[in-house]
Write a protein that holds these residues in place. Structure first.
Motif, short mmCIF file in Angstrom:
data_model
loop_
_atom_site.label_atom_id
_atom_site.label_comp_id
_atom_site.label_asym_id
_atom_site.label_seq_id
_atom_site.Cartn_x
_atom_site.Cartn_y
_atom_site.Cartn_z
N ASP A 95 1.36 -10.57 -4.28
CA ASP A 95 1.83 -9.80 -5.44
C ASP A 95 0.97 -8.56 -5.69
O ASP A 95 1.47 -7.54 -6.16
CB ASP A 95 1.81 -10.67 -6.70
CG ASP A 95 2.79 -11.82 -6.62
OD1 ASP A 95 3.77 -11.69 -5.87
OD2 ASP A 95 2.59 -12.84 -7.30
N ARG A 96 -0.32 -8.65 -5.39
CA ARG A 96 -1.25 -7.58 -5.71
C ARG A 96 -1.90 -7.01 -4.44
O ARG A 96 -2.02 -7.71 -3.44
CB ARG A 96 -2.34 -8.07 -6.67
CG ARG A 96 -1.79 -8.53 -8.01
CD ARG A 96 -2.90 -9.06 -8.89
NE ARG A 96 -2.38 -9.53 -10.17
CZ ARG A 96 -2.12 -8.75 -11.20
NH1 ARG A 96 -2.35 -7.45 -11.12
NH2 ARG A 96 -1.65 -9.25 -12.32
N PRO A 97 -2.33 -5.76 -4.49
CA PRO A 97 -2.99 -5.16 -3.32
C PRO A 97 -4.25 -5.92 -2.93
O PRO A 97 -5.00 -6.37 -3.79
CB PRO A 97 -3.32 -3.74 -3.78
CG PRO A 97 -2.38 -3.46 -4.91
CD PRO A 97 -2.18 -4.78 -5.59
N HIS A 98 -4.46 -6.06 -1.63
CA HIS A 98 -5.67 -6.67 -1.09
C HIS A 98 -5.94 -5.96 0.23
O HIS A 98 -5.18 -6.16 1.20
CB HIS A 98 -5.48 -8.16 -0.89
CG HIS A 98 -6.73 -8.87 -0.47
ND1 HIS A 98 -7.21 -8.84 0.83
CD2 HIS A 98 -7.62 -9.61 -1.18
CE1 HIS A 98 -8.32 -9.54 0.91
NE2 HIS A 98 -8.59 -10.02 -0.30
N LEU A 99 -6.97 -5.12 0.26
CA LEU A 99 -7.16 -4.21 1.38
C LEU A 99 -7.15 -4.91 2.72
O LEU A 99 -6.35 -4.56 3.61
CB LEU A 99 -8.48 -3.43 1.20
CG LEU A 99 -8.79 -2.41 2.30
CD1 LEU A 99 -7.67 -1.38 2.41
CD2 LEU A 99 -10.13 -1.74 2.03
N LEU A 100 -8.02 -5.90 2.91
CA LEU A 100 -8.08 -6.57 4.21
C LEU A 100 -6.80 -7.32 4.51
O LEU A 100 -6.27 -7.28 5.63
CB LEU A 100 -9.28 -7.51 4.25
CG LEU A 100 -10.65 -6.83 4.25
CD1 LEU A 100 -11.76 -7.88 4.28
CD2 LEU A 100 -10.80 -5.89 5.44
N GLY A 101 -6.29 -8.02 3.50
CA GLY A 101 -5.05 -8.76 3.70
C GLY A 101 -3.89 -7.85 4.03
O GLY A 101 -3.06 -8.16 4.91
N ASP A 102 -3.80 -6.70 3.36
CA ASP A 102 -2.71 -5.77 3.63
C ASP A 102 -2.84 -5.14 5.02
O ASP A 102 -1.84 -4.92 5.71
CB ASP A 102 -2.67 -4.67 2.55
CG ASP A 102 -2.19 -5.20 1.20
OD1 ASP A 102 -1.64 -6.32 1.18
OD2 ASP A 102 -2.38 -4.50 0.20
N LEU A 103 -4.08 -4.86 5.44
CA LEU A 103 -4.28 -4.34 6.80
C LEU A 103 -3.84 -5.35 7.85
O LEU A 103 -3.21 -4.98 8.85
CB LEU A 103 -5.75 -3.96 7.00
CG LEU A 103 -6.24 -2.70 6.27
CD1 LEU A 103 -7.75 -2.54 6.45
CD2 LEU A 103 -5.51 -1.46 6.79
N ARG A 104 -4.16 -6.62 7.61
CA ARG A 104 -3.72 -7.67 8.54
C ARG A 104 -2.20 -7.77 8.56
O ARG A 104 -1.60 -7.98 9.62
CB ARG A 104 -4.35 -9.01 8.16
CG ARG A 104 -5.83 -9.14 8.52
CD ARG A 104 -6.30 -10.57 8.40
NE ARG A 104 -6.32 -11.02 7.02
CZ ARG A 104 -7.38 -10.95 6.21
NH1 ARG A 104 -8.51 -10.43 6.67
NH2 ARG A 104 -7.32 -11.39 4.97
N THR A 105 -1.59 -7.61 7.38
CA THR A 105 -0.12 -7.67 7.31
C THR A 105 0.51 -6.53 8.10
O THR A 105 1.47 -6.74 8.86
CB THR A 105 0.34 -7.61 5.84
OG1 THR A 105 -0.11 -8.78 5.16
CG2 THR A 105 1.85 -7.52 5.75
N VAL A 106 -0.02 -5.32 7.95
CA VAL A 106 0.51 -4.17 8.69
C VAL A 106 0.38 -4.40 10.18
O VAL A 106 1.31 -4.13 10.97
CB VAL A 106 -0.21 -2.87 8.25
CG1 VAL A 106 0.13 -1.73 9.21
CG2 VAL A 106 0.17 -2.51 6.83
#
Length: 378
Positions: A41-52
Motif C-alpha cells: 500500500d505504501r512506498p518502500h524503496l528496496l521493496g519497490d526496486l525488487r518489484t520493478v
C-alpha cells in the motif's frame, strides 16, 4: 501473445475483479499469467526496486508479444517503471481507488499518476472522478472500466441471470439463510436474538433496510447512523449492516448509546438471502468505484437509495434515488419516502430494467482484449 496481470495487495471487490479477469481471459484462450509480486500500500524503496526488477524479468520470460494489465495506482506506476518508455509492450492500468489522506499522500498520488500517464497506453477508470484525474494529468486514452459483478450460485438474489426477479414477480421473503439468528447489541447493553422474518419483513409494518459495506470510513456509516437517529422516533424501521471492519466497536457503541434501530450483522456469506428479506437497499458511501453489491441489488430487483459517490451512478443509472454525499437529512428523507409500497414497487421495476443493461464478464473480456490488442492476435 501473453498477458501479465499485476495486482496490488488487496482483498474484497478489487481482488475478486482481478480473479475474475484472470479466469475469464484464460477461458477465452488467452495466455494469462500473474506477476509474482506483492504491491504494498505504501512506498518502500528496496521493496519497490525488487518489484520493478521482478516485473522486468517476468516480461522477458513471457512469450512474446507481451501486454501488461496493472490494477491500482501503485501497481500501475511500478509497472510503468519496469517497462521501457517506448517499446512493443502494451500497458493498461485500471485505477480503482481515489488517493485520500494528508497533503503529502495526495502529492505522492499525483506523482504516481504522472508516472502511469507517461507510459500507459490506456487507462481504465472505475469512476468519473478518476477518469477526470487521468485526463487532467495528460493521459492519452482514458476509458470507463467494465467491472461486472461476479456470478453467484443459488438464491433469488443471485448475481447470475437465473437470479433475476421477473417483472411483476413477488420476491421470496424470510428464506432459511436470512432467518439465521443474529446477535444484536441493545441500548441497555444486553443482547437479544432476532430472526430475519419475524418482524413484518417485506410489509409496511417494519421497513427492512439492508446495507452491505465494510465498516470503514469510506462507507459513510456515521452518516447512516445520523439518518437512523432522525428516523428513530418515527414509524418502525430496522437497518441491517452486513460487513466487518475497523469501525465495528465505534459504531456498535454509538448504536447502543443512541438506541438506534441498526444491527451490525458482521461478515456474511448469504448476501443473496439478505437481499431477499429486505425492502430497501441503502449505500451511504463517501466514495465508491463500481459497487458490486449494488449490481447484485439491481439484479435482485430491489429498491435502492445511494449517495451520488464515485462510480455509483455508472452502476445504478436512473434506477436508484441518489442523494448528496454526507447529507444525512437527505438520506433520512429518501428512506422515509420509500416507506410507500408503491414507491418501492416502482423502484424495483426500475432496478430490473437497469439490471438488463449491466455489463457482463464477456463485456469485460471484450474491453481488455481491445485495449491490449488481443483481438488482433486471435
Amino acid at each position: 501473445m501473453s498477458v501479465i496481470l499485476v495486482r496490488p495487495r488487496a482483498s474484497g471487490g478489487l481482488a475478486a475483479h482481478v480473479d475474475q479477469e484472470k479466469h475469464e481471459l484464460a477461458a477465452a484462450g488467452v495466455d494469462v499469467r500473474e506477476a509474482p509480486v506483492q504491491i504494498q500500500d505504501r512506498p518502500h524503496l528496496l521493496g519497490d526496486l525488487r518489484t520493478v526488477r521482478a516485473l522486468r524479468q517476468c516480461v522477458r520470460a513471457a512469450p512474446q508479444p507481451v501486454a501488461v494489465h496493472a490494477h491500482g495506482l501503485r501497481a500501475g506506476a511500478l509497472s510503468a517503471l519496469a517497462l521501457p518508455r517506448r517499446g512493443p509492450v502494451l500497458l493498461a492500468v485500471t485505477l480503482h481507488n481515489r488517493t485520500v489522506g494528508s497533503s503529502l499522500v495526495r502529492t505522492v498520488g499525483r506523482a504516481l499518476l504522472q508516472v502511469v500517464v507517461s507510459r500507459a497506453n490506456t487507462i481504465l477508470a472505475v469512476s468519473p472522478d478518476l477518469a477526470q484525474d487521468a485526463e487532467r494529468a495528460g493521459a492519452r486514452d482514458v476509458r470507463h472500466a467494465v467491472v461486472p459483478a461476479p456470478e453467484r450460485s443459488g438464491g433469488s438474489g443471485d448475481s447470475g441471470a437465473s437470479g433475476d426477479v421477473p417483472p411483476g414477480g413477488d420476491r421470496a421473503v424470510g428464506t432459511a439463510a436470512a432467518a439465521d439468528a443474529v446477535v444484536v447489541a441493545r441500548a441497555d447493553g444486553a443482547s437479544t436474538t432476532h430472526h430475519g422474518a419475524d418482524e413484518g419483513t417485506g410489509t409496511d409494518t417494519v421497513l427492512e433496510v439492508l446495507v452491505v459495506a465494510r465498516l470503514a470510513p469510506q462507507k459513510g456509516l456515521h452518516d447512516l447512523l445520523d439518518a437512523a437517529a432522525l428516523l428513530r422516533d418515527g414509524a418502525p424501521l430496522r437497518i441491517r449492516v452486513a460487513g466487518d471492519g475497523p469501525l465495528h466497536r465505534e459504531l456498535a457503541a454509538r448504536i447502543i448509546h443512541e438506541q438506534l434501530p441498526v444491527e451490525l450483522l458482521g461478515r456474511r456469506d448469504d448476501v443473496p438471502a439478505l437481499l431477499d428479506a429486505a425492502d430497501l437497499m441503502v449505500s451511504a458511501a463517501l466514495w465508491e468505484g463500481q459497487p458490486v453489491w449494488l449490481q447484485e441489488a439491481l439484479r435482485a430487483g430491489r429498491a435502492i437509495i445511494a449517495t451520488d459517490a464515485g462510480g455509483t451512478r455508472w452502476v445504478t443509472g436512473e434506477a436508484a434515488q441518489l442523494v448528496p454525499v454526507g447529507d444525512a437529512p437527505a438520506l433520512a428523507s429518501a428512506i422515509e419516502h420509500h416507506r410507500s409500497s408503491g414507491v418501492r414497487r416502482a423502484a424495483e421495476a426500475a432496478s430490473r430494467h437497469r439490471a438488463a443493461q449491466l455489463p457482463t464478464a464477456s463485456d469485460m473480456v471484450r474491453q481488455v482484449s481491445q485495449v491490449l490488442s488481443l483481438d488482433r492476435e486471435r
